[in-house]
Design an enzyme around this catalytic site. Structure first.
Site, PDB file in Angstrom:
ATOM      1  N   GLU A  71      -8.770   0.299  -2.662  1.00  9.16           N
ATOM      2  CA  GLU A  71      -9.588   0.287  -1.442  1.00  9.16           C
ATOM      3  C   GLU A  71     -10.539   1.458  -1.526  1.00  9.16           C
ATOM      4  OE1 GLU A  71      -7.327   0.576   2.151  1.00  9.16           O
ATOM      5  OE2 GLU A  71      -6.231  -1.252   1.716  1.00  9.16           O
ATOM      6  N   ARG A  82      -7.482  12.724   1.043  1.00 12.42           N
ATOM      7  CA  ARG A  82      -6.418  13.222   1.928  1.00 12.42           C
ATOM      8  C   ARG A  82      -5.029  12.763   1.491  1.00 12.42           C
ATOM      9  NH1 ARG A  82      -7.545   9.845   7.436  1.00 12.42           N
ATOM     10  NH2 ARG A  82      -9.616  10.713   7.187  1.00 12.42           N
ATOM     11  N   HIS A  83      -4.949  11.657   0.748  1.00 11.85           N
ATOM     12  CA  HIS A  83      -3.633  11.258   0.215  1.00 11.85           C
ATOM     13  C   HIS A  83      -3.738  10.920  -1.274  1.00 11.85           C
ATOM     14  CE1 HIS A  83      -5.364   7.490   1.583  1.00 11.85           C
ATOM     15  NE2 HIS A  83      -4.943   7.593   2.831  1.00 11.85           N
ATOM     16  N   ASN A 108       0.848  -1.194   0.000  1.00 11.43           N
ATOM     17  CA  ASN A 108       0.000   0.000   0.000  1.00 11.43           C
ATOM     18  C   ASN A 108       0.891   1.254   0.000  1.00 11.43           C
ATOM     19  OD1 ASN A 108      -1.441   2.267   1.109  1.00 11.43           O
ATOM     20  ND2 ASN A 108      -3.056   0.877   1.762  1.00 11.43           N
ATOM     21  N   THR A 168      -6.975   6.239  10.229  1.00 10.02           N
ATOM     22  CA  THR A 168      -6.839   5.149   9.276  1.00 10.02           C
ATOM     23  C   THR A 168      -8.086   4.281   9.433  1.00 10.02           C
ATOM     24  OG1 THR A 168      -5.441   3.284   8.591  1.00 10.02           O
ATOM     25  CG2 THR A 168      -5.514   3.744  10.943  1.00 10.02           C
ATOM     26  N   THR A 169      -8.261   3.300   8.549  1.00 14.12           N
ATOM     27  CA  THR A 169      -9.453   2.452   8.626  1.00 14.12           C
ATOM     28  C   THR A 169      -9.499   1.792  10.009  1.00 14.12           C
ATOM     29  OG1 THR A 169      -8.992   1.993   6.317  1.00 14.12           O
ATOM     30  CG2 THR A 169     -10.725   0.698   7.343  1.00 14.12           C
ATOM     31  N   GLU A 224     -10.544  -9.752   3.259  1.00 10.29           N
ATOM     32  CA  GLU A 224      -9.278  -9.362   3.893  1.00 10.29           C
ATOM     33  C   GLU A 224      -9.567  -9.260   5.382  1.00 10.29           C
ATOM     34  OE1 GLU A 224      -7.190  -5.842   2.407  1.00 10.29           O
ATOM     35  OE2 GLU A 224      -6.272  -5.600   4.385  1.00 10.29           O
ATOM     36  N   ASP A 275      -0.216   4.478  -0.031  1.00  5.68           N
ATOM     37  CA  ASP A 275      -0.946   5.694   0.374  1.00  5.68           C
ATOM     38  C   ASP A 275      -0.049   6.734   1.030  1.00  5.68           C
ATOM     39  OD1 ASP A 275      -3.315   4.501  -0.389  1.00  5.68           O
ATOM     40  OD2 ASP A 275      -4.060   4.185   1.652  1.00  5.68           O
ATOM     41  N   HIS A 276       0.865   6.252   1.902  1.00  7.05           N
ATOM     42  CA  HIS A 276       1.598   7.224   2.715  1.00  7.05           C
ATOM     43  C   HIS A 276       2.707   7.934   1.954  1.00  7.05           C
ATOM     44  CE1 HIS A 276      -1.034   6.667   5.866  1.00  7.05           C
ATOM     45  NE2 HIS A 276      -0.587   5.502   6.311  1.00  7.05           N
ATOM     46  N   HIS A 282      -3.642  -4.752   7.844  1.00  5.66           N
ATOM     47  CA  HIS A 282      -3.783  -3.613   8.748  1.00  5.66           C
ATOM     48  C   HIS A 282      -2.877  -3.762   9.961  1.00  5.66           C
ATOM     49  CE1 HIS A 282      -5.284   0.038  10.469  1.00  5.66           C
ATOM     50  NE2 HIS A 282      -5.841   0.258   9.311  1.00  5.66           N
ATOM     51  N   GLY A 283      -1.946  -2.843  10.055  1.00  7.38           N
ATOM     52  CA  GLY A 283      -1.060  -2.779  11.221  1.00  7.38           C
ATOM     53  C   GLY A 283       0.091  -3.765  11.191  1.00  7.38           C
ATOM     54  N   ARG A 327      -9.907   7.956  -0.773  1.00  4.98           N
ATOM     55  CA  ARG A 327     -10.872   8.388   0.226  1.00  4.98           C
ATOM     56  C   ARG A 327     -11.745   9.510  -0.309  1.00  4.98           C
ATOM     57  NH1 ARG A 327     -10.535   7.568   5.614  1.00  4.98           N
ATOM     58  NH2 ARG A 327      -9.031   6.023   6.278  1.00  4.98           N
ATOM     59  N   HIS A 329      -5.853   3.551  -1.317  1.00  3.41           N
ATOM     60  CA  HIS A 329      -7.190   3.843  -0.781  1.00  3.41           C
ATOM     61  C   HIS A 329      -7.587   5.226  -1.261  1.00  3.41           C
ATOM     62  CE1 HIS A 329      -9.884   4.013   3.104  1.00  3.41           C
ATOM     63  NE2 HIS A 329     -10.550   4.332   2.002  1.00  3.41           N
ATOM     64  N   ARG A 366       2.884  18.747   1.980  1.00  3.83           N
ATOM     65  CA  ARG A 366       3.469  19.958   1.428  1.00  3.83           C
ATOM     66  C   ARG A 366       2.613  20.597   0.329  1.00  3.83           C
ATOM     67  NH1 ARG A 366       8.894  21.899   1.940  1.00  3.83           N
ATOM     68  NH2 ARG A 366       9.164  21.795   4.170  1.00  3.83           N
ATOM     69  N   GLY A 388       1.140  -1.466   4.367  1.00  2.00           N
ATOM     70  CA  GLY A 388       1.497  -0.133   3.901  1.00  2.00           C
ATOM     71  C   GLY A 388       2.446   0.597   4.822  1.00  2.00           C
ATOM     72  N   HIS A 389       1.928   0.995   5.991  1.00  2.00           N
ATOM     73  CA  HIS A 389       2.655   1.933   6.856  1.00  2.00           C
ATOM     74  C   HIS A 389       4.066   1.468   7.191  1.00  2.00           C
ATOM     75  CE1 HIS A 389       2.908   5.254   9.717  1.00  2.00           C
ATOM     76  NE2 HIS A 389       3.602   4.410  10.455  1.00  2.00           N
TER      77      HIS A 389
HETATM   78  N1  PXP Z   1      -5.837  -3.128   4.523  1.00  2.00           N
HETATM   79  C1  PXP Z   1      -6.772  -2.159   4.599  1.00  2.00           C
HETATM   80  C2  PXP Z   1      -8.175  -2.517   4.256  1.00  2.00           C
HETATM   81  C3  PXP Z   1      -6.442  -0.845   4.968  1.00  2.00           C
HETATM   82  O1  PXP Z   1      -7.382   0.093   5.033  1.00  2.00           O
HETATM   83  C4  PXP Z   1      -5.084  -0.556   5.232  1.00  2.00           C
HETATM   84  C5  PXP Z   1      -4.689   0.844   5.592  1.00  2.00           C
HETATM   85  O2  PXP Z   1      -4.893   1.682   4.510  1.00  2.00           O
HETATM   86  C6  PXP Z   1      -4.142  -1.597   5.130  1.00  2.00           C
HETATM   87  C7  PXP Z   1      -4.544  -2.883   4.795  1.00  2.00           C
HETATM   88  C8  PXP Z   1      -2.695  -1.355   5.376  1.00  2.00           C
HETATM   89  O3  PXP Z   1      -2.519  -1.073   6.731  1.00  2.00           O
HETATM   90  P1  PXP Z   1      -1.103  -0.576   7.238  1.00  2.00           P
HETATM   91  O4  PXP Z   1      -0.849   0.743   6.586  1.00  2.00           O
HETATM   92  O5  PXP Z   1      -1.299  -0.472   8.719  1.00  2.00           O
HETATM   93  O6  PXP Z   1      -0.108  -1.626   6.836  1.00  2.00           O
END
Ligand code: PXP
Length: 239
Positions: free
Chosen positions: A70, A49-50, A7, A100-101, A151, A9-10, A191-192, A45, A43, A18, A213-214
């Site tokens: 997403e 936002r990103h 992912n 975040t979600t 998921e 997104d970040h 997630h996480g 949104r 994602h 910026r 992602g993160h």
């Molecule tokens: N899966 C879903 C459905 C999410 O919304 C996210 C966060 O955007 C992720 C996975 C990835 O999560 P993380 O950024 O914590 O790895």
């Protein structure tokens, strides 16, 4: 070996901080694929936002593996998905204030609405995944409304403050993965998840793909995207 969907997104979060035109999430996606990412996730949104629509359109042209979008099951997002046609859509809940979600979709409350979204997307040739808590009743509804994949939300496990809670949450994921597989759903997880928590999934062969992602983008700041993806791929290969 389970697949890794990255992912990005970040990367866009940093760009938007910026309000300028870099760093470029598409470049990050290319680097992630070069290092072996099996899919690229973004994602889109409602508040943009990103990631924005331009990013999704460019990614659809550039991504070689598969693009996973997403999104919330709103009419605006359904229209965008049907127009851009990512390989897969993951339906997620979305609230304006969340960082975040925050949890999986509540299919028991929103069964009819989500069923309509699943049908619309599948009729458009898009595979549909539903982001869902590790809850057996929810998974049964995902099967009933004909989703292709689930998921499993791993956030409660990854963020659990004590070992006992972590273990409890992990058993919920194991049960969910097994019931999903029994119902012939493809089972993904996300997630996480970071470079430590991924190791807990050793031996849980029911999980086809991790969506991360993160932690990858955070490591990429220090090591570069390719190395960050390679490091995660290596951990997944040891599961
Ligand atoms: N899966 C879903 C459905 C999410 O919304 C996210 C966060 O955007 C992720 C996975 C990835 O999560 P993380 O950024 O914590 O790895």
């Amino acid at each position: 070996m389970a697949k890794l969907a990255v992912n990005v997104d970040h990367v866009a979060t940093l760009r938007e901080a910026r309000g300028i035109n870099y760093p470029e999430p598409v470049a990050a996606a290319v680097a992630a694929e070069t290092a072996g990412a099996d899919g690229i996730v973004v994602h889109l949104r409602e508040d943009r936002r990103h990631i924005n629509e331009r990013d999704v359109r460019l990614l659809k042209k550039i991504v070689q593996s598969k693009l996973i979008l997403e999104m919330a099951a709103t009419s605006e997002m359904l229209g965008i998905a049907l127009d851009i046609k990512p390989e897969c859509v993951t339906l997620v809940p979305e609230t304006k204030k969340e960082l975040t979600t925050e949890g999986g979709l509540d299919l028991i409350t929103h069964e009819n609405h989500i069923r309509e979204a699943v049908t619309t997307l599948k009729n458009g040739g898009i595979a549909v995944c539903i982001f869902i808590d590790p809850d057996l009743d929810q998974i049964k509804v995902a099967h009933k409304i004909d989703a292709d994949m689930i998921e499993i939300h791993t956030g409660a496990f990854c963020d659990a403050p004590t070992a006992a809670q972590k273990q409890r949450e992990f058993f919920r994921i194991v049960d969910a993965a097994k019931i999903g597989t029994k119902l012939k759903l493809e089972v993904n997880a996300g997630h996480g998840i970071c470079y430590n928590t991924i190791k807990a999934f050793k031996g849980l062969a029911e999980i086809s793909e991790f969506s991360i992602g993160h932690s990858i983008v955070a490591r990429a700041i220090l090591t570069g995207m390719e190395q960050a993806v390679r490091d995660m791929k290596q951990l997944i290969s040891g599961l």
